[in-house]
Design an enzyme around this catalytic site. Sequence first.
Site, PDB file in Angstrom:
ATOM      1  N   GLY A 136       0.855  -1.186   0.000  1.00 60.97           N
ATOM      2  CA  GLY A 136       0.000   0.000   0.000  1.00 60.97           C
ATOM      3  C   GLY A 136       0.890   1.234   0.000  1.00 60.97           C
ATOM      4  O   GLY A 136       2.023   1.197  -0.498  1.00 60.97           O
ATOM      5  N   ALA A 216       3.697  -4.051  11.160  1.00 60.08           N
ATOM      6  CA  ALA A 216       2.242  -4.007  10.964  1.00 60.08           C
ATOM      7  C   ALA A 216       1.503  -4.257  12.289  1.00 60.08           C
ATOM      8  O   ALA A 216       1.193  -3.302  13.015  1.00 60.08           O
ATOM      9  CB  ALA A 216       1.852  -5.012   9.896  1.00 60.08           C
ATOM     10  N   ARG A 217       1.248  -5.513  12.593  1.00 64.59           N
ATOM     11  CA  ARG A 217       0.617  -5.866  13.857  1.00 64.59           C
ATOM     12  C   ARG A 217       1.213  -7.186  14.329  1.00 64.59           C
ATOM     13  O   ARG A 217       1.458  -8.099  13.526  1.00 64.59           O
ATOM     14  CB  ARG A 217      -0.901  -6.038  13.705  1.00 64.59           C
ATOM     15  CG  ARG A 217      -1.674  -4.726  13.564  1.00 64.59           C
ATOM     16  CD  ARG A 217      -1.695  -3.922  14.858  1.00 64.59           C
ATOM     17  NE  ARG A 217      -2.468  -2.687  14.759  1.00 64.59           N
ATOM     18  CZ  ARG A 217      -1.957  -1.504  14.363  1.00 64.59           C
ATOM     19  NH1 ARG A 217      -0.690  -1.397  14.032  1.00 64.59           N
ATOM     20  NH2 ARG A 217      -2.719  -0.429  14.335  1.00 64.59           N
ATOM     21  N   GLU A 246       1.523  -7.432  23.176  1.00 63.12           N
ATOM     22  CA  GLU A 246       2.008  -6.061  23.173  1.00 63.12           C
ATOM     23  C   GLU A 246       1.271  -5.303  24.266  1.00 63.12           C
ATOM     24  O   GLU A 246       0.040  -5.365  24.287  1.00 63.12           O
ATOM     25  CB  GLU A 246       1.706  -5.426  21.814  1.00 63.12           C
ATOM     26  CG  GLU A 246       2.479  -4.158  21.575  1.00 63.12           C
ATOM     27  CD  GLU A 246       2.366  -3.665  20.141  1.00 63.12           C
ATOM     28  OE1 GLU A 246       1.828  -2.566  19.972  1.00 63.12           O
ATOM     29  OE2 GLU A 246       2.782  -4.388  19.216  1.00 63.12           O
ATOM     30  N   HIS A 265       6.550  -0.161  19.248  1.00 64.25           N
ATOM     31  CA  HIS A 265       5.451   0.326  18.395  1.00 64.25           C
ATOM     32  C   HIS A 265       5.545   1.851  18.202  1.00 64.25           C
ATOM     33  O   HIS A 265       4.639   2.593  18.596  1.00 64.25           O
ATOM     34  CB  HIS A 265       4.083  -0.066  19.001  1.00 64.25           C
ATOM     35  CG  HIS A 265       2.978  -0.104  17.990  1.00 64.25           C
ATOM     36  ND1 HIS A 265       1.934  -0.977  18.037  1.00 64.25           N
ATOM     37  CD2 HIS A 265       2.752   0.652  16.895  1.00 64.25           C
ATOM     38  CE1 HIS A 265       1.111  -0.765  17.021  1.00 64.25           C
ATOM     39  NE2 HIS A 265       1.584   0.227  16.310  1.00 64.25           N
TER      40      HIS A 265
HETATM   41  C1  DGY Z   1      -1.087   2.673  13.038  1.00 71.24           C
HETATM   42  O1  DGY Z   1      -1.358   3.810  12.654  1.00 71.24           O
HETATM   43  O2  DGY Z   1      -1.830   1.708  12.845  1.00 71.24           O
HETATM   44  C2  DGY Z   1       0.168   2.516  13.794  1.00 71.24           C
HETATM   45  O3  DGY Z   1       0.403   1.208  14.141  1.00 71.24           O
HETATM   46  C3  DGY Z   1       0.107   3.393  15.009  1.00 71.24           C
HETATM   47  O4  DGY Z   1       1.388   3.751  15.361  1.00 71.24           O
END
Ligand code: DGY
Length: 300
Positions: A136, A216-217, A246, A265
């Site tokens: 993206g 990302a996550r 986290e 993060h």
């Molecule tokens: C988001 O914008 O999703 C980021 O992970 C926040 O820092």
Amino acid sequence: DLLDANTNLLAWKEGGRTPADIFDGWLAQADALYSIGNIKINGALLDKAPNLKVIAQASVGYDNIDVAECNARGIRVGNTPRVLSPAVADLAYGLIIDSARKIARGWQHVASGKWGERKGLGVDLAGKTLGIVGMGDIGSRVVKRALASDMRVIYHNRRRRSDDAVLGAAYVSFEELLQTSDFVLVTVPLTKETEGMFGKKQFEAMKQGARFINIARGKIVDTEALYDALSSGHIAYAALDVTDPEPLPGTHKLLTLDNITVTPHIASSTVETRDAMAKLAAENILAGLNGEPMPAEVKA
Ligand code: DGY
């Protein structure tokens, strides 16, 4: 300021999380909710907020929100895409470099008084293949940075893009990306489809000595499988801005490894970007309250 000037703003200024009873009192009267971090916005929370018309999540990721449930109740949801992409791409690039050159490890080494003791060599970025999972706005900015380091870039996306030549990256299947990348960077959102996308099988499919970077996550990765892949040395290094769990407790076994860098993060944490995210989130709220098109609305 934008919200202060245009709404009756209820904000917790004492530091730490808003105490639950106070927050519930605010929810009972709120028309809009400004959400930062990963507070779960689901049916149970929405039941406490009968007047809610709009929710602005001050991040690009909105996996903490049940958007379908919000929309079913006529509540609009906004997020903050694009404004954070340069900052997040910078951190991703920084972690790619760190995974190759162990900058954070080098600092630890010096700070602990061990300068001069032999340390392993890093690897070059030049000539290596970077595989980006999720192409993206953030991913495409990482491509430019990686090309500056003379890397070759491939990517995998749910939908193949039509601009590979302009982008400077070639589309490949997920399997090919795993098998041929020297560095794998994850930038996909967390969804039902991407949760656990990187497990034992995917790490095993990666090249011996590949490096793994996640901005990302955390839940996209099976932490146990990553730990095993790093312990065996099959994955040479991981650099993570996000983890599962986290926050990552200081005693977590991932932190016992010497081939990992973890940052807390912070990908979007710059002065300029956090200002821009806050402004966009506030604009989403005002537009939502006024029944106007929101600058960044997400739908289920
Ligand atoms: C988001 O914008 O999703 C980021 O992970 C926040 O820092």
